[in-house]
Design a protein around this motif. Structure first.
Motif, PDB file in Angstrom:
ATOM      1  N   ALA A  37     107.155  46.581  39.491  1.00  0.00           N
ATOM      2  CA  ALA A  37     107.658  45.778  38.482  1.00  0.00           C
ATOM      3  C   ALA A  37     107.969  46.702  37.095  1.00  0.00           C
ATOM      4  CB  ALA A  37     106.743  44.780  38.243  1.00  0.00           C
ATOM      5  N   VAL A 331     106.532  36.814  45.644  1.00  0.00           N
ATOM      6  CA  VAL A 331     106.098  37.852  44.729  1.00  0.00           C
ATOM      7  C   VAL A 331     104.490  37.284  44.453  1.00  0.00           C
ATOM      8  CG1 VAL A 331     106.185  38.574  42.214  1.00  0.00           C
ATOM      9  CG2 VAL A 331     108.198  38.141  43.551  1.00  0.00           C
ATOM     10  N   THR A 342     106.003  43.060  42.194  1.00  0.00           N
ATOM     11  CA  THR A 342     107.487  43.106  42.057  1.00  0.00           C
ATOM     12  C   THR A 342     107.765  41.870  41.004  1.00  0.00           C
ATOM     13  OG1 THR A 342     107.494  41.252  43.883  1.00  0.00           O
ATOM     14  CG2 THR A 342     107.871  43.552  44.365  1.00  0.00           C
ATOM     15  N   ARG A 351     112.851  40.948  42.416  1.00  0.00           N
ATOM     16  CA  ARG A 351     113.426  42.366  42.014  1.00  0.00           C
ATOM     17  C   ARG A 351     112.317  43.532  42.300  1.00  0.00           C
ATOM     18  NH1 ARG A 351     114.384  40.642  35.678  1.00  0.00           N
ATOM     19  NH2 ARG A 351     113.149  38.590  36.145  1.00  0.00           N
ATOM     20  N   VAL A 352     113.024  44.552  42.462  1.00  0.00           N
ATOM     21  CA  VAL A 352     111.968  45.836  42.730  1.00  0.00           C
ATOM     22  C   VAL A 352     112.512  46.678  41.872  1.00  0.00           C
ATOM     23  CG1 VAL A 352     111.563  47.427  44.793  1.00  0.00           C
ATOM     24  CG2 VAL A 352     111.973  45.196  45.192  1.00  0.00           C
TER      25      VAL A 352
END
Length: 383
Positions: A37, A331, A342, A351-352
């Motif tokens: 993250a 997540v 993440t 999101r990565v």
């Protein structure tokens, strides 16, 4: 009194980091997490980078803050390096059309699912109800078009239009990269109509996509661009870049900031560039982004009940989930059961966003944890 001393404006999870080491966060009980993250794309150099620490510590011991009433050798030096590495001639922002004799040009065209921040102006620039609800009345002067729909954007141009403001790669909105014909078409329209192209590269700039700036993927340059996040590797710092023409209205009294550009912030910014502009650094980001994407593409068919598609560029990737899976729940599952951090995004995407310093071992570990998370995740029942 029922309210907590720390105002509960964030839905904080049970992870309570107290220390960071490279690509890992360590919680207060000693538990370790692979941090993909990175402070939502902020910790570009990871945690506790030795060169970064040394330069910031040296500045703390020398001079932390003075007023902008005085000259700024630190700010001048950092600005010169950023200008040299970008399209810009100078750093900051302006009300451009007013000084060019077109005060009626006040409307900025923005795009669906955009996220530009949480000031009143930035909230007004998005059409997302979750950002706007409770803050009305909002500021006038914005029109909204679907992202990646050039015809819809061009149809909104009229005599009051000042320009377009767009994330080159949308982050919070769903990790969607602008199509080449869309970004290039906006640039062409700005040139034809005398408008400003304002890029928001707060998340996708500063090496995140494998190039120093995401606009470099499209063969264009903006007139104005906002950057932050990776610029300070965790130290609160941002900048607004502009061409000389776009900045012509930035004269004494038009803008100000108490803390902006103080010596400590400038030292942090310099320390980031010292690493990021080293030969081979961005090539490494590109290589790791390609390696991570390839690993995801190989993994997805094994879990095609859960994963839909990969989005983004470089080390700014997102994976869209198939319903009834919920990105925010997945997540949490990865975090709580597999030690992989993440970030949820819009359009049921997670999101990565790893530190830009990851290596092959971190990629392999992330894919292993993600695969294990996919195997152990229980799909919710369809509504």
């Amino acid at each position: 009194m029922s309210i907590t001393p720390l105002m509960p404006v964030y839905p904080r999870c049970g992870v309570r980091p107290v220390r960071g080491e490279g690509c890992y966060l360590i919680g207060e009980r000693g538990e370790r997490y692979l941090d993909f993250a990175a402070g939502i794309a902020v910790n570009a150099l990871g945690h506790s980078h030795p060169d970064f620490i040394k330069k910031v510590q040296d500045q703390v011991a020398t001079l932390m803050h003075v007023s902008n009433l005085y000259g700024s050798p630190q700010g001048e030096a950092l600005a010169a390096r950023i200008v040299e590495a970008s399209f810009a001639d100078t750093l900051f922002f302006t009300n451009y059309h007013y000084v060019n004799g077109n005060p009626q040009r006040t409307k900025i065209i923005t795009f669906h699912n955009a996220f530009h921040g949480r000031t009143m102006g930035a909230i007004s620039a998005t059409n997302q109800a979750k950002m706007r609800d409770g803050f009305e009345p909002l500021l006038p002067g914005f029109a909204y078009a679907p992202f990646n729909d050039l015809d819809a954007a061009l149809a909104l141009i009229d005599d009051t239009t000042a320009g377009f403001m767009v994330e080159t790669v949308q982050g919070e909105g769903g990790m969607t990269a602008g199509k080449a014909e869309f970004i290039q078409g906006l640039r062409k329209a700005c040139d034809e109509h005398g408008l400003l192209l304002i890029l928001d590269e707060i998340q996708c700039g500063y090496g995140r996509t494998g190039k120093m700036w995401a606009y470099e993927h499209y063969g264009i340059t903006p007139d104005i661009m906002t950057v932050a996040k990776g610029i300070g590797n965790g130290f609160p710092l941002g900048a607004c870049l502009a061409t000389e023409e776009a900045a012509k209205g930035m004269v004494f009294g038009t803008h100000g900031s108490t803390y902006g550009g103080n010596p400590l912030a400038m030292a942090a910014g310099m320390a980031v560039l010292d690493v990021m502009l080293e030969p081979g650094f961005l090539d490494h980001v590109t290589a790791m982004g390609e390696r991570l994407r390839a690993a995801f593409e190989q993994m997805i068919p094994n879990h095609d009940h859960l994963f839909d598609e990969i989005r983004g560029k470089g080390l700014m990737l997102g994976i869209k989930l198939k319903e009834p899976a919920v990105a925010r729940d997945f997540v949490a599952h990865l975090r709580d059961h597999h030690g992989l951090l993440t970030v949820a995004a819009g359009e049921n995407v997670f999101r990565v966003l790893p530190p830009l310093i990851i290596d092959e071992s971190h990629v392999a570990e992330a894919v292993e944890k993600l695969s294990a998370g996919a195997r152990s995740y229980t799909m919710p029942e369809a509504a």
